[in-house]
Design a protein around this motif. Sequence first.
Motif, mmCIF file in Angstrom:
data_model
loop_
_atom_site.group_PDB
_atom_site.id
_atom_site.type_symbol
_atom_site.label_atom_id
_atom_site.label_comp_id
_atom_site.label_asym_id
_atom_site.label_seq_id
_atom_site.Cartn_x
_atom_site.Cartn_y
_atom_site.Cartn_z
ATOM 1 N N VAL A 179 -9.575 2.158 -3.772
ATOM 2 C CA VAL A 179 -8.644 1.077 -3.431
ATOM 3 C C VAL A 179 -7.906 0.571 -4.670
ATOM 4 O O VAL A 179 -6.684 0.384 -4.660
ATOM 5 N N GLY A 180 -8.644 0.375 -5.775
ATOM 6 C CA GLY A 180 -8.033 -0.130 -7.009
ATOM 7 C C GLY A 180 -6.981 0.814 -7.565
ATOM 8 O O GLY A 180 -5.884 0.397 -7.947
ATOM 9 N N LEU A 181 -7.324 2.097 -7.591
ATOM 10 C CA LEU A 181 -6.395 3.100 -8.122
ATOM 11 C C LEU A 181 -5.182 3.244 -7.207
ATOM 12 O O LEU A 181 -4.042 3.325 -7.661
ATOM 13 N N SER A 182 -5.454 3.246 -5.910
ATOM 14 C CA SER A 182 -4.395 3.392 -4.923
ATOM 15 C C SER A 182 -3.382 2.248 -5.008
ATOM 16 O O SER A 182 -2.168 2.473 -5.007
ATOM 17 N N ASN A 183 -3.879 1.015 -5.086
ATOM 18 C CA ASN A 183 -2.984 -0.152 -5.144
ATOM 19 C C ASN A 183 -2.073 -0.105 -6.367
ATOM 20 O O ASN A 183 -0.873 -0.355 -6.277
ATOM 21 N N ALA A 184 -2.659 0.212 -7.524
ATOM 22 C CA ALA A 184 -1.863 0.276 -8.760
ATOM 23 C C ALA A 184 -0.837 1.399 -8.691
ATOM 24 O O ALA A 184 0.315 1.235 -9.106
ATOM 25 N N PHE A 185 -1.253 2.535 -8.134
ATOM 26 C CA PHE A 185 -0.356 3.685 -8.011
ATOM 27 C C PHE A 185 0.820 3.361 -7.085
ATOM 28 O O PHE A 185 1.979 3.618 -7.420
ATOM 29 N N LYS A 186 0.529 2.785 -5.906
ATOM 30 C CA LYS A 186 1.579 2.472 -4.924
ATOM 31 C C LYS A 186 2.612 1.512 -5.515
ATOM 32 O O LYS A 186 3.819 1.715 -5.372
ATOM 33 N N GLU A 187 2.108 0.466 -6.173
ATOM 34 C CA GLU A 187 3.002 -0.543 -6.746
ATOM 35 C C GLU A 187 3.941 0.075 -7.787
ATOM 36 O O GLU A 187 5.149 -0.161 -7.780
ATOM 37 N N GLN A 218 9.389 7.267 -2.667
ATOM 38 C CA GLN A 218 9.059 6.891 -1.283
ATOM 39 C C GLN A 218 7.554 7.106 -1.072
ATOM 40 O O GLN A 218 7.038 8.207 -1.273
ATOM 41 N N VAL A 219 6.848 6.033 -0.676
ATOM 42 C CA VAL A 219 5.388 6.103 -0.561
ATOM 43 C C VAL A 219 4.934 5.834 0.871
ATOM 44 O O VAL A 219 5.358 4.870 1.500
ATOM 45 N N LYS A 220 4.083 6.710 1.385
ATOM 46 C CA LYS A 220 3.393 6.467 2.660
ATOM 47 C C LYS A 220 1.893 6.429 2.351
ATOM 48 O O LYS A 220 1.455 7.010 1.356
#
Length: 319
Positions: A126-134, A142-144
């Motif tokens: 979750v932590g890595l994903s949130n930083a990556f998406k932002e 474009q992010v899904k």
Amino acid sequence: KLKVKEINDAGGINGKKIEIVEADSKGDVQEAINAFKKMVSQDKIDIFVGEVTSGPSLAIAPLAQQAKIPMITATGTAFDITKGKDFVYRTTFTDPYQGVVVAKYAKSKGYKSITVLTNTGSDYSVGLSNAFKEQAQKEGIQVKEEQYTADDKDFRALLTKVKGYNSEVIFVPDYYNTIGLILTQAKELGINSQFMGGDGWDGIQTNFGKVAEGAIFASQFSPEDKAENVQKFMKDYKAKFNKEPIMFAALGYDTVEIVEAALKSAKDLTGPSIKEAMNAVSGIDLITGKLKFDANRNPEKAVTFIEVKGGKLTLKEKF
């Protein structure tokens, strides 16, 4: 253990040998808390090395702070492990740090569409994903996103949906055992997107090298690094354990090297003295790069990008 043996064989630190007090948390938060409390009350430890993953590390960090026992996690990446706790350190870089760098790296390669697969049951994912998406969105990518849980083993329905997105990249921030299942099933479904990940991928080569072919992930260690200390570590590790070290092993070795540097200069073995000495550790050349702690006692280092080729981890580039 390898580093501790080297220290003790050379006479120890200031005439004292290091004794390892070991416990298996089984990756469980409550088991980790119980083990730490026993270590503090019965074993009277001077410094705590651990935990391995983010969940148990987040649980133990406040206890270490309260007990004024310096704690250093080799591989726990969640940002909040060290935040606001001046007795808590880490050797690995954080989830936000690598998430941001992987997104910038994807942008530098010209990728415009990325699907993120997030394990909602993992603080790391979750932590890595949130930083990556932002960061990816800041970069105009474009992010899904699709999510799964820690208990999932069959990802075919999720991957079928992802296949329909036709994204250039699929970013999976998780640990290699789960990633292996995802990649195996993605291959069966004929998904040909570029797979990317974070440092939890290290170990994918052990059982899933074939399905991971061509994947790229962020790391802090490459067996192909020609630096003298890295090659010596590789040789010594293989001689002792009869296998190739992965990044977790390199970070474990580096962690004890940081502890050694601190203990050599600490006034005494009280928590505050060791903490003061830990704060002063800077500029030492570790297996995973030159150490510099930031204000939150997290290291700032270059990110090594690894590509899986022929079932092996190859050094792609440093970024």
